[in-house]
Design an enzyme around this catalytic site. Structure first.
Site, short mmCIF file in Angstrom:
data_model
loop_
_atom_site.label_atom_id
_atom_site.label_comp_id
_atom_site.label_asym_id
_atom_site.label_seq_id
_atom_site.Cartn_x
_atom_site.Cartn_y
_atom_site.Cartn_z
N GLN A 260 0.92 -1.22 0.11
CA GLN A 260 0.07 -0.02 0.12
C GLN A 260 0.80 1.28 0.10
O GLN A 260 0.75 2.19 -0.70
CB GLN A 260 -0.93 0.11 1.17
CG GLN A 260 -2.04 -1.01 0.89
CD GLN A 260 -2.70 -0.99 -0.42
OE1 GLN A 260 -3.23 -0.17 -0.69
NE2 GLN A 260 -2.37 -2.28 -1.28
N HIS A 263 1.82 3.07 -3.31
CA HIS A 263 0.94 3.70 -4.17
C HIS A 263 1.26 5.33 -4.27
O HIS A 263 0.95 6.02 -5.32
CB HIS A 263 -0.59 3.46 -3.57
CG HIS A 263 -1.29 2.39 -4.05
ND1 HIS A 263 -1.60 2.25 -5.44
CD2 HIS A 263 -1.61 1.29 -3.26
CE1 HIS A 263 -2.32 1.05 -5.27
NE2 HIS A 263 -2.33 0.09 -4.08
N GLU A 328 -9.08 1.64 5.45
CA GLU A 328 -9.57 1.42 4.11
C GLU A 328 -9.37 -0.11 3.97
O GLU A 328 -10.34 -0.85 3.72
CB GLU A 328 -8.42 2.07 2.99
CG GLU A 328 -9.14 1.64 1.70
CD GLU A 328 -8.16 1.89 0.37
OE1 GLU A 328 -6.98 2.28 1.17
OE2 GLU A 328 -8.45 1.96 -0.66
N HIS A 329 -8.11 -0.99 4.32
CA HIS A 329 -7.98 -2.21 4.12
C HIS A 329 -7.49 -2.62 5.67
O HIS A 329 -6.64 -2.21 6.32
CB HIS A 329 -6.96 -2.52 3.37
CG HIS A 329 -6.96 -2.31 1.88
ND1 HIS A 329 -6.51 -1.07 1.33
CD2 HIS A 329 -7.85 -2.39 0.70
CE1 HIS A 329 -6.53 -0.94 0.29
NE2 HIS A 329 -7.69 -1.80 -0.17
N ASP A 362 -6.98 -6.11 -4.55
CA ASP A 362 -6.88 -5.28 -5.39
C ASP A 362 -7.17 -5.55 -6.85
O ASP A 362 -7.79 -4.76 -7.56
CB ASP A 362 -5.45 -4.71 -5.21
CG ASP A 362 -5.13 -3.75 -4.01
OD1 ASP A 362 -6.22 -3.32 -3.43
OD2 ASP A 362 -3.81 -3.51 -3.85
N HIS A 421 -51.40 21.39 4.38
CA HIS A 421 -51.20 20.09 4.75
C HIS A 421 -52.34 19.12 5.07
O HIS A 421 -52.95 18.20 4.69
CB HIS A 421 -50.11 19.60 5.44
CG HIS A 421 -48.73 19.93 4.82
ND1 HIS A 421 -48.17 21.06 4.62
CD2 HIS A 421 -47.82 18.90 4.63
CE1 HIS A 421 -47.11 21.30 4.07
NE2 HIS A 421 -46.71 20.02 4.10
N1 LIG Z 1 -8.94 4.57 -2.11
C1 LIG Z 1 -8.90 3.72 -2.92
O1 LIG Z 1 -9.97 3.12 -3.40
C2 LIG Z 1 -7.90 3.69 -4.05
C3 LIG Z 1 -7.90 2.72 -5.14
C4 LIG Z 1 -6.62 3.02 -6.05
C5 LIG Z 1 -5.79 4.02 -6.03
N2 LIG Z 1 -5.94 4.96 -4.89
C6 LIG Z 1 -5.16 6.01 -4.67
O2 LIG Z 1 -5.29 6.87 -6.01
C7 LIG Z 1 -4.08 7.77 -5.87
C8 LIG Z 1 -3.53 7.80 -7.53
O3 LIG Z 1 -2.93 8.70 -7.56
P1 LIG Z 1 -2.13 9.06 -8.78
O4 LIG Z 1 -1.30 10.62 -8.40
O5 LIG Z 1 -1.33 7.99 -9.11
O6 LIG Z 1 -3.02 9.62 -10.03
P2 LIG Z 1 -4.15 10.48 -9.79
O7 LIG Z 1 -4.96 10.34 -11.43
O8 LIG Z 1 -5.20 10.38 -8.81
O9 LIG Z 1 -3.71 11.86 -9.97
C9 LIG Z 1 -2.70 12.40 -10.94
C10 LIG Z 1 -3.30 13.97 -11.38
O10 LIG Z 1 -3.22 14.74 -10.18
C11 LIG Z 1 -3.02 16.09 -10.83
N3 LIG Z 1 -1.84 16.59 -9.88
C12 LIG Z 1 -0.74 16.35 -9.67
N4 LIG Z 1 0.03 17.09 -8.96
C13 LIG Z 1 -0.57 18.32 -8.81
C14 LIG Z 1 -0.68 19.68 -8.36
N5 LIG Z 1 0.54 19.98 -7.61
N6 LIG Z 1 -1.49 20.30 -8.57
C15 LIG Z 1 -2.73 20.15 -9.09
N7 LIG Z 1 -2.98 18.81 -9.52
C16 LIG Z 1 -2.16 18.04 -9.53
C17 LIG Z 1 -2.51 15.83 -12.07
O11 LIG Z 1 -3.64 16.66 -13.08
C18 LIG Z 1 -2.66 14.35 -12.46
O12 LIG Z 1 -3.25 14.24 -13.33
C19 LIG Z 1 -3.04 7.30 -4.97
O13 LIG Z 1 -3.17 8.18 -3.82
C20 LIG Z 1 -3.56 5.73 -4.42
O14 LIG Z 1 -3.27 5.42 -3.32
C21 LIG Z 1 -7.07 4.73 -3.92
N1 LIG Z 2 -4.95 -0.80 -3.13
C1 LIG Z 2 -5.64 0.13 -3.99
C2 LIG Z 2 -6.72 0.88 -3.30
O1 LIG Z 2 -6.37 1.60 -2.36
C3 LIG Z 2 -6.15 -0.42 -5.24
C4 LIG Z 2 -5.19 -0.95 -6.16
C5 LIG Z 2 -5.08 -0.99 -7.68
N2 LIG Z 2 -4.09 -1.50 -8.07
C6 LIG Z 2 -3.24 -1.89 -7.07
N3 LIG Z 2 -4.14 -1.55 -6.02
ZN LIG Z 3 -3.24 -1.45 -4.11
#
Ligand SMILES: NC(=O)c1ccc[n+]([C@@H]2O[C@H](COP(=O)([O-])OP(=O)(O)OC[C@H]3O[C@@H](n4cnc5c(N)ncnc54)[C@H](O)[C@@H]3O)[C@@H](O)[C@H]2O)c1
Ligand SMILES: N[C@H](CO)Cc1c[nH]c[nH+]1
Ligand SMILES: [Zn+2]
Length: 442
Positions: A260, A263, A328-329, A362, A421
């Site tokens: 986790q 990510h 979350e998990h 996941d 009413h």
């Molecule tokens: N909770 C869940 O169910 C779950 C599932 C999968 C992934 N996730 C989370 O999703 C997230 C994915 O994040 P990511 O960054 O890889 O992709 P993302 O698509 O969420 O974010 C990327 C975008 O953020 C914007 N950005 C980046 N820096 C910026 C700044 N300084 N100012 C304004 N906008 C900005 C950009 O436009 C970019 O396209 C991770 O935090 C991961 O842990 C959560």
């Molecule tokens: N752990 C993420 C949710 O917090 C989901 C994910 C997608 N791919 C790998 N992991």
């Molecule tokens: Zn994951």
């Protein structure tokens, strides 16, 4: 380096700090940026999308390139291996089978005096699925969002995801979208993508509900547009909390924490254990597994800021701390996980036993991986078919049934000072047939 703490009060306060990491960060630093992005997209539409894509994703696009073309969708199939395609298909089948299990059904109930009561479920007209793409590409998230929307029979589903290098969307993401039946895909990410779905632009249609996880900018944007559109939950930076006993394998526990943490630098990885020797082994093992880690810098940041090991007196104490954190998990790496699960009140998904790494959830166990984070599991749940459905209440009364409640309605309406009413029921009692004498003066 993961920190080990043994004091209960310190553990509670550290867990509170970690749970609130997105709220604090949101409020102090990022909210102003996100508000400005939302307002600008609302006013300027596509022009603003192109501007922010340049600024935050460093990609230059034309308005025509916002929508992923049919030829790009076709070409994606040539760019993924057969093994990956098969894995995507397997995951899709298992996710669909799980989500078809308990689809809410409309119902009516016939009571005394011909009273009919019920609920009628209907899908939203338009859904917008956010698939993250900043630090990793997430074909699995495509499936987790699109399949429940399909099972709910949403007529119009669009997907939105940030452009990668050379403005391209990851081919596995495009293949997963097609496997799940999504054809309308736009390449834009971050808060600007959420704004486009909430307000609509020249190119991107406004939707009724926005679902999907994302980083802090995406999560804050979803929070701010809630009301203009519906959202699933605040599914922000990932987190795992592991409860482990002395029989847990430190190598596996460390790998699950890192799974986790890798990510996002804002991801959280927490271990609560009854065994101080295990605590020390896990800390050492995390260090060891980080040495050659391809995502070492960002993973180390997450571990340093939002990683924690707590040695607790008992599994009951661990369950209590876990409930305060509402992860979350939650992994229960203990001998009798079903005994502990009874004590768990708040968690997005619970993984039971030594051989259930969170990663199976996941990707392909079937339950949804889009889950509430930062304590939102106290009141919210995984994304599901019901996220794309709403229900209308159904109420039918007969004249006899109305007569029986007329007095109670009159008393309640009078108590609230709302005479019309009361009249709406009384007039039906005075004129039960509903006939109107057209000769009488109005
Ligand atoms: N909770 C869940 O169910 C779950 C599932 C999968 C992934 N996730 C989370 O999703 C997230 C994915 O994040 P990511 O960054 O890889 O992709 P993302 O698509 O969420 O974010 C990327 C975008 O953020 C914007 N950005 C980046 N820096 C910026 C700044 N300084 N100012 C304004 N906008 C900005 C950009 O436009 C970019 O396209 C991770 O935090 C991961 O842990 C959560
Ligand atoms: N752990 C993420 C949710 O917090 C989901 C994910 C997608 N791919 C790998 N992991
Ligand atoms: Zn994951």
């Amino acid at each position: 380096m993961l920190r080990i703490i043994t004091q209960w009060v310190e553990a509670q306060s550290e867990l509170r700090r970690i749970a609130s990491r997105t709220h604090d960060d949101m409020i102090l630093n990022k909210e102003a940026t996100v508000r400005e992005v939302l307002q600008t997209v609302k006013r300027q539409g596509d022009k603003a999308l192109l501007h922010y894509t340049q600024e935050f994703d460093h990609q230059t696009l034309t308005p025509e390139q916002l929508r992923v073309s049919g030829s790009e969708l076709d070409a994606a199939y040539q760019q993924v291996s057969k093994e990956l395609l098969d894995a995507i298909r397997l995951a899709a089948q298992q996710i669909e089978a799980f989500h078809r299990q308990r689809v809410p059904k409309s119902w009516v109930q016939f009571g005394e005096d011909d009273v009919v009561l019920g609920k009628r479920y209907t899908p939203v007209d338009r859904a917008g699925l956010y698939v993250p793409g900043g630090r990793a590409a997430y074909p699995s998230t495509v499936l987790m969002n699109a399949i429940p929307a399909k099972v709910a029979k949403v007529p119009h589903v669009v997907m939105i995801t940030p452009p990668g290098p050379e403005g391209k969307v990851n081919p596995a993401v495009l293949v997963a979208a097609q496997v799940a039946g999504v054809q309308e895909i736009y390449r834009v990410g971050g808060a600007q993508a959420v704004a486009a779905l909430a307000y609509g632009t020249e190119t991107i249609p406004k939707v009724d509900v926005i679902t999907g996880p994302g980083n802090i900018y995406v999560t804050l944007a979803k929070k701010l547009v809630y009301g203009t559109v519906g959202i699933d939950s605040l599914a922000g930076p990932s987190e795992v909390l592991i409860i482990a006993d002395s029989k847990a394998n430190p190598i596996h526990v460390a790998a699950d924490l890192l799974a986790q943490a890798e990510h996002d630098p804002m991801a959280a990885a927490i271990l609560l254990t009854t065994d101080s020797a295990l605590a020390r082994r896990v800390v050492a093992e995390v260090e060891r597994q980080l040495v050659d880690h391809p995502r070492r810098t960002l993973t180390e940041k997450a571990i340093a800021h939002y990683g924690l090991v707590v040695v607790v007196e008992s599994l009951e104490a661990a369950a209590k701390l876990s409930n305060e954190f509402a992860p979350e998990h939650l992994e229960l790496e203990v001998e009798d996980p079903w005994a502990i699960v009874e004590k768990i009140r708040h968690a997005g998904a619970i993984f039971l036993g030594y051989s259930t790494p969170e990663a199976v959830g996941d990707y392909l166990a079937g339950p949804n991986h889009t889950l509430p984070t930062s304590g939102a599991a106290r009141y919210a749940s995984a994304l599901g078919v019901e996220t794309f459905l709403k229900h209308s209440s159904l109420i039918q009364y007969s004249q006899t049934a109305l007569q029986k409640v007329a007095n109670a309605v009159n008393i309640l309406a009078t108590a609230e000072g709302l005479p019309s009413h009361a009249d709406s029921v009384r007039k039906r009692m005075e004129n039960p047939s509903g006939e109107v004498d057209l000769d009488s003066p109005l």
